[in-house]
Design a protein around this motif. Structure first.
Motif, PDB file in Angstrom:
ATOM      1  N   ILE B  56       0.850  -1.233   0.201  1.00  0.00           N
ATOM      2  CA  ILE B  56       0.020   0.038  -0.152  1.00  0.00           C
ATOM      3  C   ILE B  56       0.864   1.145   0.115  1.00  0.00           C
ATOM      4  O   ILE B  56       0.374   2.249  -0.710  1.00  0.00           O
ATOM      5  CB  ILE B  56      -0.768   0.040   1.278  1.00  0.00           C
ATOM      6  N   GLY B  59       1.523   3.970  -2.915  1.00  0.00           N
ATOM      7  CA  GLY B  59       0.564   4.420  -3.628  1.00  0.00           C
ATOM      8  C   GLY B  59      -0.125   3.630  -4.564  1.00  0.00           C
ATOM      9  O   GLY B  59       0.547   2.742  -4.940  1.00  0.00           O
ATOM     10  N   ALA B  60      -1.388   4.227  -5.015  1.00  0.00           N
ATOM     11  CA  ALA B  60      -2.209   3.346  -5.905  1.00  0.00           C
ATOM     12  C   ALA B  60      -1.742   3.728  -7.427  1.00  0.00           C
ATOM     13  O   ALA B  60      -1.445   4.841  -7.808  1.00  0.00           O
ATOM     14  CB  ALA B  60      -3.704   3.733  -5.541  1.00  0.00           C
ATOM     15  N   PHE B  61      -1.773   2.546  -8.177  1.00  0.00           N
ATOM     16  CA  PHE B  61      -1.931   3.092  -9.613  1.00  0.00           C
ATOM     17  C   PHE B  61      -2.787   4.210 -10.051  1.00  0.00           C
ATOM     18  O   PHE B  61      -4.097   4.142  -9.618  1.00  0.00           O
ATOM     19  CB  PHE B  61      -2.339   1.704 -10.394  1.00  0.00           C
ATOM     20  N   THR B  64       3.164   6.292  -7.913  1.00  0.00           N
ATOM     21  CA  THR B  64       4.230   5.611  -7.163  1.00  0.00           C
ATOM     22  C   THR B  64       5.061   6.444  -6.503  1.00  0.00           C
ATOM     23  O   THR B  64       5.493   7.345  -7.070  1.00  0.00           O
ATOM     24  CB  THR B  64       4.893   4.592  -7.857  1.00  0.00           C
TER      25      THR B  64
END
Lengths: 384, 298
Positions: B56, B59-61, B64
Motif C-alpha cells: 500500500i 501508492g495506488a496505480f 508511485t
C-alpha cells in the motif's frame, strides 16, 4: 526424419527448440520426465537456460513469473496436485500479462490417491486467464509448445499445453522434431512490450482502485478474444514452415453426420478408429476434437455442428453438481441459437480408466437410440 | 562501531529513491527502512514486494512514491519471485542489478518461510529484507509468529495475550549457512546502511532482519517510533549482530543493557503486563543475550 520419443520428451524438445531461458520446476508424477530431460539438455548445453529446481510448484510458477517479468522466456511443467497448488500464481501470471508456457500432464486430483489420467486438474484452472491446448499426440505436443510461445508472446497471456497422463506422456511415438534453424526463424527472441528494467523504472501490479480495475480486466478478455485469430494465424505460419496445422478444433468425418462425438486429448485417437468403423458400415458418425479450450472456440464449434441433430460429449472430467465440463461449455455455445443439437453428456475415463473402443461404441449406440437425453449425465463405464 | 552508540546519517547519500506522497502511517519504521535501504543500493535495483504494508505504501496505480522498479508479488512468494527475477536478469546478460526481496514478518516468518528456505538452500543471489513490525499490521494488527511473548494484538487479546515466544528467524537463516545474515534497526540507520552495502557486495543469499517500529500496531505515539526501536536494541530485546556463513557471529552493539521495562512501558501493546510478567521477559532477554554472546565467542 522421424524419431521415436516419449510424449514427455516431445514437450522437452519443444521447450529446447523454443529456447526457453528460465525453467523452474518441482517433481510430480507423471510430469517428471519432461523436466528430467530438460535438466539433461541444460547440462549438456544443448539448451542454454537457467534450470531452477525449486521447493514447490508454487515457487516454480513464482520464479517463472519473476523471470518473465524481466523479459526472459520461462517454462514449467506440472500435473494434478502441483497445478492445484499453483492455482493462486496462475492468476498472478495472467494478470501481469506474462507469456509463460507450462505443460500440464493431466492427472486427477486426490483423494483417494490416484496418479492416472483425467482432466479435472487443468479444467479446474479454467478461469485463470490461461490459454489451454489439449494435445492428442506427441507430434501435436512438440508443435503446440513452439506455437504456444509465439501465441502467448503476441497476446501477452500465458499458455498451458495439456497432455494426457501415461496415454500420451509415457507413450513412445515417432515424432518429426522440427529443425532448429527453422524454429528460430518461426519464433524470434521474445521482445516484451513492458518489462522490469532498472533503466526505465516502473511498478507492476500496484494497488488499483475500482475506477481503473474493470478496464484492466476488459483488456484481458479482449486479449483472449484476439487469441482465437492469433492461434489460427500462427497455425497457418506453422503449416507453411513445418507442414502441420491443428486449428482451434478439428472436425473428423463430420459431413452429413447424424451424430458427432465431442472429444479431446488421446480419446480422440481411439474415437477416430471407432468412427472409421461406423463409416465403413455406412453410418454417418463424425467427431469434433476440441484442441483449444481457452479461448473457447464457440463460433467454430457452431459452424461445424450446424445442422447436426445430436452430439455426444465424452468428458474425462467432472464439475460436481453440474457434470462434464466440455458438455457444459458446448451447451452454452448454443444457448442463443434457434437450431441446436441435442447434447448428450457422458462422463468416462476418470482416474485413468481406459476409454476403450467399446466405451465409445456404447456411447454412440445409446445416443443413436434416444430421441433426446433422458438424463443430464450418462456414465457409460460406471460399474453398477 | 564498537560499544559507543552510533551517530545518525554519517556517510549516507542525499539521493532519495522514496519520494513524498507515500501512504504510510506517521512514524512508520518500515518506510524509514526502505528509504535507507534504497540509499545503500542506488537505482540499479529491482524490488519484489509481496502482500504487506508496503503493498500500500508506494501508492495506488497510476502513482508511485518509489523511483525504482517494483514488482508486486503474491504473499508467500517474495523469495521465489526474486529467484526468478535474478535468473531472468542473468539470462539477459545483466549481472549487476541488485534484486531485493522486501517482505514483512508475516510474509517471512509465516507464509513465505518455505520459499525463503528454498532460496536459502539454493543460495540464490539476492538480498532478502524482512522488515519486522511484529504482527500483521496491514490487515489490522493480528499476531504473527514474529509477535513477542505476551504481546497484545487483535487476535491475542489482553485476556489471552500471546503465549508463545517470537520465532527466532535469525537462527533459522543461520542454519541454512547463507553467506550473510544481519539484524538491523531503523534507530541505527548508519549501521543498517553499512550492512546493506556489505550485502550488496556478497554473492548468494543475504538476509537482513530489520526491526521496524509501528506506531499504529504497537500503540505508540508516532514521535516515539525511533525511540522505541532504539530501546529495543539498548535493552537487548532486539540485539544488533551479523552472522557470516551461519557460523561467525559479530555483535555490533554491546553497551550496558537498559531494563526491558523502559521499552515495554512506551507501548500500549504491553500496557497489560504485570511486574512479574515483565520480570519473566527480562530473564528471557538475559538468557537469549547469553546464548548470543556464546555464539559470538564474547
Amino acid at each position: 526424419m522421424k524419431t521415436v520419443i516419449e510424449g514427455s520428451h516431445a514437450v522437452s524438445y519443444g521447450v529446447m527448440l523454443s529456447r526457453a531461458e528460465v525453467i523452474s520446476a518441482y517433481p510430480i508424477t507423471p510430469q517428471t520426465h519432461i523436466v528430467e530431460k530438460l535438466s539433461e539438455l541444460c547440462a549438456t548445453g544443448e539448451l542454454k537456460a537457467k534450470f531452477l529446481m525449486v521447493e514447490s510448484e508454487h515457487s516454480a510458477m513464482a520464479s517463472c513469473i519473476g523471470a518473465s517479468a524481466v523479459g526472459a522466456r520461462a517454462f514449467t511443467a506440472t500435473s494434478s496436485q502441483g497445478l492445484a497448488l499453483m492455482h493462486e500464481l496462475l492468476h498472478w501470471a495472467s494478470g501481469a500479462r506474462l507469456p509463460i508456457v507450462m505443460a500440464n500432464v493431466n492427472r486427477t486430483l486426490a483423494p483417494p490417491w490416484n496418479i492416472w489420467c483425467d482432466q479435472t486438474d487443468s479444467l479446474s484452472q479454467r478461469d485463470t486467464g490461461w490459454l489451454q491446448f489439449y494435445c492428442e499426440s506427441s507430434q501435436e505436443a512438440i508443435d503446440t509448445v513452439i506455437q504456444a510461445y509465439k501465441i502467448s508472446e503476441r497476446v501477452s497471456l500465458p499458455s498451458m499445453v495439456v497432455l494426457d497422463a501415461f496415454y500420451l506422456s509415457h507413450t513412445f511415438e515417432p515424432v518429426d522434431i522440427p529443425d532448429r534453424e527453422r524454429v528460430d526463424r518461426f519464433l524470434p527472441p521474445y521482445e516484451p512490450k513492458y518489462k522490469l528494467d532498472p533503466k526505465d523504472p516502473k511498478s507492476i501490479g500496484s494497488l488499483t482502485p475500482p475506477d481503473l480495475f474493470t478496464e484492466i480486466k476488459y483488456q484481458m478478455q479482449r486479449a483472449m478474444e484476439e487469441a482465437k485469430s492469433v492461434i489460427l494465424q500462427v497455425d497457418d505460419e506453422y503449416l507453411k514452415v513445418f507442414g502441420r496445422r491443428y486449428g482451434l478444433v478439428e472436425a473428423y468425418r463430420c459431413e452429413d453426420a447424424e451424430l458427432v462425438l465431442i472429444t479431446s486429448g488421446t480419446a480422440s485417437s481411439t474415437s477416430r478408429e471407432v468412427i472409421d468403423r461406423y463409416r465403413d458400415e455406412g453410418k454417418a458418425i463424425g467427431m469434433l476434437k476440441i484442441r483449444t479450450f481457452r479461448p473457447f472456440p464457440s463460433e467454430e464449434i457452431r459452424r461445424v455442428l450446424k445442422g447436426i441433430p445430436k452430439v455426444a460429449v465424452i468428458d474425462r472430467n467432472i464439475s460436481y453438481g453440474m457434470g462434464g465440463i466440455f458438455a457444459e461449455e458446448l451447451r452454452s455455445a448454443f444457448c442463443n441459437e434457434e437450431v441446436r443439437p441435442k447434447v448428450f453428456s457422458y462422463i468416462a475415463g476418470l482416474g485413468g480408466r481406459d476409454i476403450t473402443q467399446e466405451t465409445i461404441s456404447d456411447v454412440i449406440e445409446y445416443t443413436l437410440e434416444q430421441d433426446r437425453p433422458e438424463e443430464e449425465i450418462f456414465w457409460p463405464d460406471l460399474r453398477r | 562501531m564498537g560499544s559507543q552508540e552510533m551517530k545518525m546519517k554519517r556517510g549516507i547519500p542525499e539521493e532519495e529513491y522514496l519520494m513524498s506522497g507515500h501512504l504510510a502511517c506517521a512514524g512508520c519504521g518500515a518506510t524509514i527502512a526502505m528509504r535507507y535501504a534504497l540509499k545503500a543500493l542506488g537505482e540499479d535495483v529491482i524490488v519484489v514486494i509481496p502482500a504487506c504494508c508496503w503493498t500500500i505504501i508506494p501508492g495506488a496505480f497510476p502513482h508511485t512514491a518509489l523511483k525504482v522498479s517494483l514488482y508486486h508479488a503474491a504473499f508467500e512468494t517474495a523469495a521465489s519471485t526474486a529467484t526468478g527475477v535474478k535468473a531472468g536478469l542473468e539470462m539477459k546478460g545483466d549481472s549487476t542489478t541488485t534484486v531485493l526481496a522486501w517482505a514483512g514478518d508475516g510474509g517471512t516468518f509465516d507464509i513465505g518461510l518455505q520459499a525463503l528456505s528454498g532460496a536459502a538452500e539454493r543460495n540464490d543471489d539476492f538480498i532478502y529484507i524482512c522488515y519486522d513490525n511484529e504482527a500483521y499490521m496491514n490487515t489490522g494488527i493480528q499476531r504473527s509468529s514474529a509477535t513477542p511473548f505476551l504481546t497484545w494484538t487483535t487476535t491475542t487479546p489482553v485476556r489471552q495475550a500471546k503465549e508463545e515466544a517470537k520465532k527466532n528467524i535469525m537462527e533459522i537463516m543461520a542454519a541454512h549457512r547463507i553467506p550473510y545474515a544481519a539484524t538491523a534497526s531503523v534507530a541505527y540507520p548508519e549501521d543498517f546502511f553499512q550492512k546493506m552495502k556489505k550485502a550488496k557486495e556478497i554473492r548468494g543469499l543475504k538476509f537482513i532482519h530489520i526491526l521496524a517500529s509501528c506506531p499504529t500496531g504497537w500503540r505508540l505515539p508516532s514521535q516515539l517510533s525511533i525511540k522505541a526501536a532504539r530501546l529495543a536494541a539498548l535493552t537487548r530485546i532486539f540485539p544488533l549482530y551479523e552472522i557470516e556463513n551461519g557460523e561467525k557471529y559479530t555483535i555490533n552493539l554491546k553497551q550496558e543493557p537498559r531494563p526491558v521495562q523502559e521499552y515495554l512501558k512506551l507501548q500500549g501493546r504491553f500496557s497489560h503486563l504485570t511486574d512479574s510478567e515483565i520480570e519473566v521477559i527480562q530473564e528471557n532477554v538475559g538468557r537469549a543475550w547469553e546464548r548470543l554472546m556464546k555464539k559470538a565467542g564474547d
